[in-house]
Design an enzyme around this catalytic site. Structure first.
Site, PDB file in Angstrom:
ATOM      1  N   CYS A  26       0.198 -12.317   1.293  1.00 45.83           N
ATOM      2  CA  CYS A  26       0.436 -11.430   0.146  1.00 45.83           C
ATOM      3  C   CYS A  26       0.820 -12.214  -1.096  1.00 45.83           C
ATOM      4  O   CYS A  26       0.751 -11.687  -2.214  1.00 45.83           O
ATOM      5  CB  CYS A  26       1.522 -10.414   0.479  1.00 45.83           C
ATOM      6  N   CYS A  74      -2.453  -6.584  -6.824  1.00 47.14           N
ATOM      7  CA  CYS A  74      -1.658  -5.501  -6.248  1.00 47.14           C
ATOM      8  C   CYS A  74      -0.445  -6.055  -5.507  1.00 47.14           C
ATOM      9  O   CYS A  74       0.680  -5.578  -5.684  1.00 47.14           O
ATOM     10  CB  CYS A  74      -2.524  -4.662  -5.311  1.00 47.14           C
ATOM     11  N   CYS A  75      -0.650  -7.079  -4.696  1.00 42.12           N
ATOM     12  CA  CYS A  75       0.459  -7.685  -3.957  1.00 42.12           C
ATOM     13  C   CYS A  75       1.463  -8.318  -4.915  1.00 42.12           C
ATOM     14  O   CYS A  75       2.677  -8.260  -4.669  1.00 42.12           O
ATOM     15  CB  CYS A  75      -0.068  -8.755  -3.001  1.00 42.12           C
ATOM     16  N   CYS A 106       0.812  -3.030   4.337  1.00 35.68           N
ATOM     17  CA  CYS A 106       0.476  -1.755   3.713  1.00 35.68           C
ATOM     18  C   CYS A 106      -0.690  -1.109   4.454  1.00 35.68           C
ATOM     19  O   CYS A 106      -1.628  -1.794   4.881  1.00 35.68           O
ATOM     20  CB  CYS A 106       0.124  -1.970   2.242  1.00 35.68           C
ATOM     21  N   CYS A 150      -4.427  -1.847   3.623  1.00 38.93           N
ATOM     22  CA  CYS A 150      -4.855  -3.247   3.766  1.00 38.93           C
ATOM     23  C   CYS A 150      -4.629  -3.799   5.166  1.00 38.93           C
ATOM     24  O   CYS A 150      -4.643  -5.016   5.369  1.00 38.93           O
ATOM     25  CB  CYS A 150      -4.116  -4.117   2.745  1.00 38.93           C
TER      26      CYS A 150
END
Length: 236
Positions: free
Chosen positions: A231, A122-123, A205, A208
């Site tokens: 990240c 995702c990062c 985010c 997270c």
């Protein structure tokens, strides 16, 4: 051949010579903007360090380019702060950089809430790739890394050869403490994210990021429950 310090002609001795003449955070920032002019970008997360750096940069270059990696998953307070900063520093070129893949498209391809199952992917999709694209035409970039933040950042220098993005990475605040950052914000009456007052020293985010209960680990609230502390932007 240009004698400008770049990734391609990186030279440890030259970097050391520069640091002999530019020994503090403001000197480094002045040197960076003189050296790279329009070919340098500040990638800002709009955390407390980011606010300090924006104020310092504004004193040196009122038309500096600043980017924010807009994953689409940030806290409302973060977006509200960005608007306040734009009003306070109207001449700065502040851009929100979005991933090419929307959250809906990401969910279709990788499944819902990828950040819970595989935050590294995702990062990479929402931060690493967008920054790589944003830095494509730049020679250098600025980061608010501080050595105190985590063990992975303890060896960060003022001037770094960035193997991740093949750029020069400038980190003016490496010697600043969290107390230094907060004091600067208070003394200069700068706007900041109110989440800092509620146990969030490091803000990323929303899904997270949790409040921190360990005073000695400012990034403990990031990706809680995962073996992850970065990240991916600052890892080679």
């Amino acid at each position: 051949m240009s004698d400008k310090l770049t990734y391609e002609n990186w030279n440890e001795e030259k970097a050391a010579e520069i640091l002999k003449e530019h020994r503090d955070y403001l000197d480094i920032l002045k040197w960076a903007y003189k050296e790279y002019k329009d070919d340098i970008v500040y990638a800002c997360s709009f955390g407390a360090e980011g606010i300090v750096l924006i104020d310092l940069i504004y004193k040196i270059n009122k038309k500096a380019k600043i980017i924010f990696l807009d994953t689409g998953l940030h806290f409302p307070e973060t977006y509200e702060l960005i608007e306040k900063v734009k009003k306070r520093y109207p001449t700065l070129e502040i851009s929100l950089v979005k991933p090419t893949m929307s959250l809906e498209e990401q969910a279709k391809t990788y499944g819902e809430k990828l950040w819970l199952r595989d935050p590294n992917v995702c990062c990479y999709l929402r931060k690493v790739v967008p920054l790589q694209q944003a830095l494509r035409n730049s020679l250098a970039w600025i980061s608010g890394l501080r050595r105190e933040q985590s063990p992975t950042r303890r060896n960060t220098q003022y001037i770094n050869k960035d193997e991740k993005f093949h750029k020069i990475k400038i980190c003016p605040l490496i010697h600043w403490t969290w107390e230094d950052v907060l004091t600067y914000i208070e003394m200069n009456q700068l706007p900041y994210n109110p989440l800092h007052d509620n146990g969030y020293p490091s803000i990323g985010c929303a899904p997270c990021t949790l409040p921190v209960s360990e005073p000695g680990n400012q990034r403990a609230g990031r990706w809680a429950g995962h073996q992850k502390t970065e990240c991916g932007i600052h890892l080679t």
